[in-house]
Design an enzyme around this catalytic site. Structure first.
Site, short mmCIF file in Angstrom:
data_model
loop_
_atom_site.label_atom_id
_atom_site.label_comp_id
_atom_site.label_asym_id
_atom_site.label_seq_id
_atom_site.Cartn_x
_atom_site.Cartn_y
_atom_site.Cartn_z
N SER A 93 49.00 -4.99 61.39
CA SER A 93 47.99 -4.25 62.26
C SER A 93 48.28 -2.64 61.89
O SER A 93 48.62 -2.53 60.83
CB SER A 93 47.92 -4.64 63.67
OG SER A 93 47.02 -4.21 64.55
N ASP A 153 40.70 -13.70 62.70
CA ASP A 153 40.87 -12.60 63.54
C ASP A 153 39.77 -11.88 63.96
O ASP A 153 38.70 -11.98 63.30
CB ASP A 153 41.69 -11.50 62.54
CG ASP A 153 42.12 -10.33 63.21
OD1 ASP A 153 41.90 -9.91 64.46
OD2 ASP A 153 43.11 -9.68 62.56
N HIS A 191 44.52 -12.45 65.16
CA HIS A 191 45.26 -11.22 64.86
C HIS A 191 46.75 -11.28 65.15
O HIS A 191 47.38 -10.57 64.08
CB HIS A 191 44.52 -10.09 66.03
CG HIS A 191 45.15 -8.64 65.43
ND1 HIS A 191 44.74 -8.13 64.35
CD2 HIS A 191 45.81 -7.79 65.98
CE1 HIS A 191 45.05 -6.93 63.98
NE2 HIS A 191 45.96 -6.60 65.12
#
Length: 270
Positions: A94, A220, A249
């Site tokens: 991320s 995601d 995610h």
């Protein structure tokens, strides 16, 4: 049983004694890698889980962080401490892809490959402004920033329980969501744009020397697949692009075995 499984996998793909450095995403900390780190260690590898400033058990408070260089300083300090001839495999998740990109620029000779997991990635012609503009255009309003303060501009952000459950952990085990809810911390906002761009600048000459792999999380919601593909298209070239199905995610929670398998295979190649 798990230790035996990954020892066998490591033996057959011929990867031994590697050093993996895992960099967490926003709100989370080094603790978020507990499953993947355990599997990599069980396969006989050295693993370092980085604690970025103001995250996890870091003693630094979010209000003390005034620049992104302060945020990623623990990571850069670690990279500087590596022996001159040691090369590591960087893995970033991320927002952790941003400090990963900066490390590639600063220490290209110490990195054998960089792995980005449903992550933000910098390139010579691609910076933060591109991400915010594109995400806002796609989502209508930016879900990247939910501010928890009253300052103007806000100094930090934090996702609430409902947003975490619905947009980050929707396919992860319930116990991992419970763990996350008890450990997440506010993430600093970097409001000085000029300083932000200066401290995240990368060049083809240095950053571009490190092979990059991108792992797409198929389900995601926070960074949808088409957004991840847009990132890949604007920050390549990548030596490989992998896809993990059935993952949200928080891939390290929803598909830890598949993720670890990919990381081990990548380590063997690069």
């Amino acid at each position: 049983m798990l230790k035996l499984l990954f020892f066998i996998l490591s033996f057959f793909i011929g990867v031994n004694g590697k050093h993996f450095v895992l960099v967490h995403g926003p709100f989370h900390g080094a603790w978020s890698w507990y499953k993947v780190a355990t599997m990599l260690k069980s396969a006989g590898h050295n693993v370092t889980t980085i604690e970025l400033a103001g995250c996890g058990i870091s003693p630094i408070q979010v209000q003390e962080i005034h620049s992104i260089s302060q945020y990623y300083e623990p990571f850069m300090t670690f990279m500087e401490s590596l022996p001159p001839k040691e090369k590591v495999i960087l893995v970033g998740h991320s927002f952790g892809g941003i400090p990963l990109s900066v490390a590639m620029e600063k220490f290209p000779n110490k990195i054998s490959v960089a792995v980005f997991i449903t992550a933000l990635v910098l390139s010579e012609k691609f910076d933060f402004r591109n991400y915010i503009q594109e995400y806002t255009t796609r989502q209508g309003t930016s879900q990247l920033f939910f501010f928890n303060g009253t300052n103007n501009p806000p100094t930090a952000s934090l996702f609430g329980p409902k947003l975490l459950a619905a947009h980050l952990y929707q396919l992860s085990p319930h116990e991992d969501l419970t763990l996350g809810l008890s450990l997440v911390r506010p993430h600093p906002n970097f409001n000085d744009e000029k300083l932000l761009l200066k401290e995240t600048r990368v060049t083809k000459h240095r950053y571009g020397r490190v092979p990059k792999v991108y792992i797409i999380s198929k389900e995601d919601i926070l960074f949808p697949e088409d957004y991840q593909m847009w990132v890949i298209g604007n920050t390549g070239p990548y030596v490989e692009v992998k896809v993990i199905n059935g993952s949200d995610h928080m891939v390290m929670f929803s598909k830890p075995k598949k993720l670890t398998s990919h990381i081990l295979k990548i380590a063997h190649k690069y």
